[in-house]
Design a protein around this motif. Structure first.
Motif, PDB file in Angstrom:
ATOM      1  N   LEU A 215      39.573 -82.223  29.295  1.00 29.58           N
ATOM      2  CA  LEU A 215      39.677 -83.617  28.872  1.00 29.58           C
ATOM      3  C   LEU A 215      40.948 -84.256  29.424  1.00 29.58           C
ATOM      4  N   VAL A 216      40.973 -85.582  29.433  1.00 32.26           N
ATOM      5  CA  VAL A 216      42.128 -86.345  29.872  1.00 32.26           C
ATOM      6  C   VAL A 216      42.571 -87.230  28.718  1.00 32.26           C
ATOM      7  N   ASP A 217      43.874 -87.304  28.465  1.00 30.69           N
ATOM      8  CA  ASP A 217      44.362 -88.129  27.364  1.00 30.69           C
ATOM      9  C   ASP A 217      44.082 -89.600  27.673  1.00 30.69           C
ATOM     10  N   PRO A 218      44.044 -90.478  26.649  1.00 31.38           N
ATOM     11  CA  PRO A 218      43.645 -91.880  26.857  1.00 31.38           C
ATOM     12  C   PRO A 218      44.446 -92.621  27.915  1.00 31.38           C
ATOM     13  N   ASP A 219      45.720 -92.288  28.092  1.00 27.54           N
ATOM     14  CA  ASP A 219      46.549 -92.967  29.092  1.00 27.54           C
ATOM     15  C   ASP A 219      46.536 -92.267  30.447  1.00 27.54           C
ATOM     16  N   ALA A 220      45.750 -91.203  30.560  1.00 26.88           N
ATOM     17  CA  ALA A 220      45.620 -90.440  31.808  1.00 26.88           C
ATOM     18  C   ALA A 220      46.969 -89.942  32.312  1.00 26.88           C
ATOM     19  N   THR A 221      47.762 -89.373  31.393  1.00 27.84           N
ATOM     20  CA  THR A 221      49.049 -88.798  31.778  1.00 27.84           C
ATOM     21  C   THR A 221      49.004 -87.281  31.830  1.00 27.84           C
ATOM     22  N   MET A 222      47.964 -86.693  31.228  1.00 28.00           N
ATOM     23  CA  MET A 222      47.849 -85.234  31.228  1.00 28.00           C
ATOM     24  C   MET A 222      46.404 -84.832  30.986  1.00 28.00           C
ATOM     25  N   GLY A 223      46.108 -83.579  31.307  1.00 24.03           N
ATOM     26  CA  GLY A 223      44.824 -83.005  30.976  1.00 24.03           C
ATOM     27  C   GLY A 223      45.016 -81.853  30.006  1.00 24.03           C
ATOM     28  N   PHE A 224      43.939 -81.410  29.390  1.00 22.36           N
ATOM     29  CA  PHE A 224      43.998 -80.249  28.496  1.00 22.36           C
ATOM     30  C   PHE A 224      42.581 -79.751  28.274  1.00 22.36           C
ATOM     31  N   GLU A 225      42.457 -78.530  27.820  1.00 21.78           N
ATOM     32  CA  GLU A 225      41.146 -77.946  27.564  1.00 21.78           C
ATOM     33  C   GLU A 225      40.816 -77.997  26.071  1.00 21.78           C
ATOM     34  N   ARG A 226      39.567 -78.299  25.781  1.00 25.22           N
ATOM     35  CA  ARG A 226      39.077 -78.265  24.399  1.00 25.22           C
ATOM     36  C   ARG A 226      37.859 -77.354  24.350  1.00 25.22           C
ATOM     37  N   PRO A 227      37.971 -76.213  23.672  1.00 29.03           N
ATOM     38  CA  PRO A 227      36.819 -75.311  23.575  1.00 29.03           C
ATOM     39  C   PRO A 227      35.628 -76.000  22.912  1.00 29.03           C
ATOM     40  N   VAL A 228      34.441 -75.623  23.337  1.00 28.85           N
ATOM     41  CA  VAL A 228      33.221 -76.172  22.753  1.00 28.85           C
ATOM     42  C   VAL A 228      33.188 -75.914  21.250  1.00 28.85           C
ATOM     43  N   ALA A 229      32.672 -76.891  20.507  1.00 25.06           N
ATOM     44  CA  ALA A 229      32.486 -76.786  19.054  1.00 25.06           C
ATOM     45  C   ALA A 229      33.793 -76.768  18.282  1.00 25.06           C
ATOM     46  N   THR A 230      34.871 -77.295  18.878  1.00 27.19           N
ATOM     47  CA  THR A 230      36.137 -77.431  18.165  1.00 27.19           C
ATOM     48  C   THR A 230      36.513 -78.916  18.093  1.00 27.19           C
ATOM     49  N   THR A 231      37.406 -79.254  17.177  1.00 28.21           N
ATOM     50  CA  THR A 231      37.737 -80.658  16.938  1.00 28.21           C
ATOM     51  C   THR A 231      39.212 -80.980  17.175  1.00 28.21           C
ATOM     52  N   GLY A 232      39.882 -80.193  17.994  1.00 31.25           N
ATOM     53  CA  GLY A 232      41.262 -80.502  18.364  1.00 31.25           C
ATOM     54  C   GLY A 232      42.256 -79.419  18.032  1.00 31.25           C
ATOM     55  N   GLY A 233      41.999 -78.670  16.984  1.00 30.84           N
ATOM     56  CA  GLY A 233      42.956 -77.659  16.568  1.00 30.84           C
ATOM     57  C   GLY A 233      43.126 -76.523  17.561  1.00 30.84           C
ATOM     58  N   ALA A 234      42.124 -76.288  18.399  1.00 33.49           N
ATOM     59  CA  ALA A 234      42.195 -75.196  19.373  1.00 33.49           C
ATOM     60  C   ALA A 234      42.471 -75.702  20.789  1.00 33.49           C
ATOM     61  N   ASP A 235      42.885 -76.972  20.921  1.00 27.90           N
ATOM     62  CA  ASP A 235      43.145 -77.529  22.253  1.00 27.90           C
ATOM     63  C   ASP A 235      44.212 -76.735  22.987  1.00 27.90           C
ATOM     64  N   GLY A 236      44.043 -76.631  24.296  1.00 23.87           N
ATOM     65  CA  GLY A 236      45.007 -75.904  25.110  1.00 23.87           C
ATOM     66  C   GLY A 236      46.253 -76.725  25.395  1.00 23.87           C
ATOM     67  N   PRO A 237      47.231 -76.130  26.086  1.00 26.74           N
ATOM     68  CA  PRO A 237      48.484 -76.823  26.387  1.00 26.74           C
ATOM     69  C   PRO A 237      48.270 -77.942  27.401  1.00 26.74           C
ATOM     70  N   PRO A 238      49.208 -78.890  27.473  1.00 23.84           N
ATOM     71  CA  PRO A 238      49.095 -79.979  28.450  1.00 23.84           C
ATOM     72  C   PRO A 238      49.111 -79.441  29.875  1.00 23.84           C
ATOM     73  N   GLN A 239      48.356 -80.100  30.743  1.00 22.70           N
ATOM     74  CA  GLN A 239      48.302 -79.729  32.144  1.00 22.70           C
ATOM     75  C   GLN A 239      48.492 -80.976  32.998  1.00 22.70           C
ATOM     76  N   ALA A 240      49.132 -80.796  34.147  1.00 22.39           N
ATOM     77  CA  ALA A 240      49.255 -81.918  35.079  1.00 22.39           C
ATOM     78  C   ALA A 240      47.883 -82.285  35.611  1.00 22.39           C
ATOM     79  N   LEU A 241      47.653 -83.594  35.802  1.00 24.54           N
ATOM     80  CA  LEU A 241      46.364 -84.038  36.296  1.00 24.54           C
ATOM     81  C   LEU A 241      46.240 -83.797  37.794  1.00 24.54           C
ATOM     82  N   PRO A 242      45.139 -83.210  38.233  1.00 28.02           N
ATOM     83  CA  PRO A 242      44.889 -83.137  39.672  1.00 28.02           C
ATOM     84  C   PRO A 242      44.747 -84.552  40.236  1.00 28.02           C
ATOM     85  N   GLU A 243      44.964 -84.693  41.527  1.00 30.55           N
ATOM     86  CA  GLU A 243      44.927 -86.017  42.145  1.00 30.55           C
ATOM     87  C   GLU A 243      43.597 -86.710  41.920  1.00 30.55           C
TER      88      GLU A 243
END
Length: 313
Positions: A215-243
């Motif tokens: 997923l990408v945050d609303p302002d498109a400043t970072m990406g992160f992973e969200r496992p299927v069937a989760t609601t945010g608590g298991a989100d992964g660490p911030p990642q730099a956005l690929p070009e």
């Protein structure tokens, strides 16, 4: 009326019926009408009303229009470690409304008793593209359906293939659009929004099951992973956005589109053009997160139905 011509066959006149183009329905979807549903609008025939599920301001995906796989990284957005849509509230609402639960389940070809397990496998995300779906409502005790394009920023629940199956602010079940619909040839009704372009409407298709959505945050400043069937608590660490996931200038927003390109069907922002449930969203009050409550329209939520704010603001 059909045009009737006569042709000479074997020395006699035989009437031949020639159908006009207007009677050949389904030709490339040219006769279809798609309803635009804006951020914050519950739309026609809502099952219920839930607030704070949409995002008024979101950086749209630079890759939009055409057909995209539901597993595409960056197709969807979200707020890291927070979800604007609560599947548990939807389950509780349907459990308290058996008639609606039966109609809701029928859309997804499951039994009403299977709703908790079905919804429990879904993942809350935000649309980053204007997305074509089939929207299923509930009116006068019966299900309804219509082709609709959901504005980027609307919260949805997606299945394990990344296909939207619930519109969060009204609980309506969603299914994939009819394959015959052409977003370029169809007519559009309902309030438009800045930047709307029929060429940028995206269809989501099934490709493969997903374990984690990028997923990408609303302002498109970072990406992160969200496992299927989760609601945010298991989100992964911030990642730099690929070009390829970074925001890029949108010609339809800047007014610098190629003058030789086909005209954009942008409508008139903020002015309803047809039908109930297509009004523009109400002006959001400060809520600290930019989320927008749904327009109070259509059916009201029965007393004691779980509603209110869904997820952190």
């Amino acid at each position: 009326m059909p045009e009737i011509n006569s042709r000479i066959l074997g020395g006699g006149l035989v009437p031949v019926v020639v159908l006009g183009a207007s009677l050949l329905g389904g030709c490339g979807g040219a006769g279809e009408t798609i309803t635009r549903l804006t951020v914050g609008s519950a739309g026609p025939d809502p099952y219920t009303l839930m607030s704070n599920t949409d995002r008024q301001r979101i950086e749209r995906s630079p890759a939009r229009g055409g057909t995209k796989d539901g597993s595409t990284p960056g197709l969807y957005g979200g707020t890291r470690q927070a979800a604007s849509c609560d599947p548990a509230k939807l389950i509780a609402f349907l459990r308290a409304n058996p008639a609606k639960a039966k109609a809701w389940a029928k859309v997804h070809r499951i039994g009403a008793g299977d709703i908790p397990g079905f919804v429990g496998r879904l993942t809350p995300v935000l649309l980053r593209t204007d997305t074509l779906v089939t929207n299923h409502g509930f009116k006068a005790g019966k299900p309804t359906r219509l082709p609709a394009v959901l504005q980027a920023g609307i919260g949805v629940l997606v299945n394990e293939y990344g296909v939207p199956v619930v519109k969060c602010n009204c609980g309506n079940p969603l299914t994939q659009p009819d394959k015959k619909i052409s977003t370029g040839k169809a007519k559009y009704k309902g309030s438009s929004w800045p930047g709307f372009d029929k060429r940028g409407v995206t269809k989501i298709q099934v490709k493969a099951t997903v374990r984690s959505f990028v997923l990408v945050d609303p302002d498109a400043t970072m990406g992160f992973e969200r496992p299927v069937a989760t609601t945010g608590g298991a989100d992964g660490p911030p990642q730099a956005l690929p070009e390829e996931l970074s925001p890029s200038p949108d010609p339809s927003d800047s007014g610098s589109a190629d003058p030789s390109a086909p005209p954009t069907d942008s409508g008139t922002p903020g002015i309803p053009t047809d039908g109930p449930g297509t009004q523009p969203p109400v002006t959001p009050q400060p809520s600290g997160g930019g989320e927008v409550p749904p327009t109070p329209e259509g059916e009201q939520v029965p007393e004691n139905t779980p509603t209110g704010q869904v997820g952190p603001t």
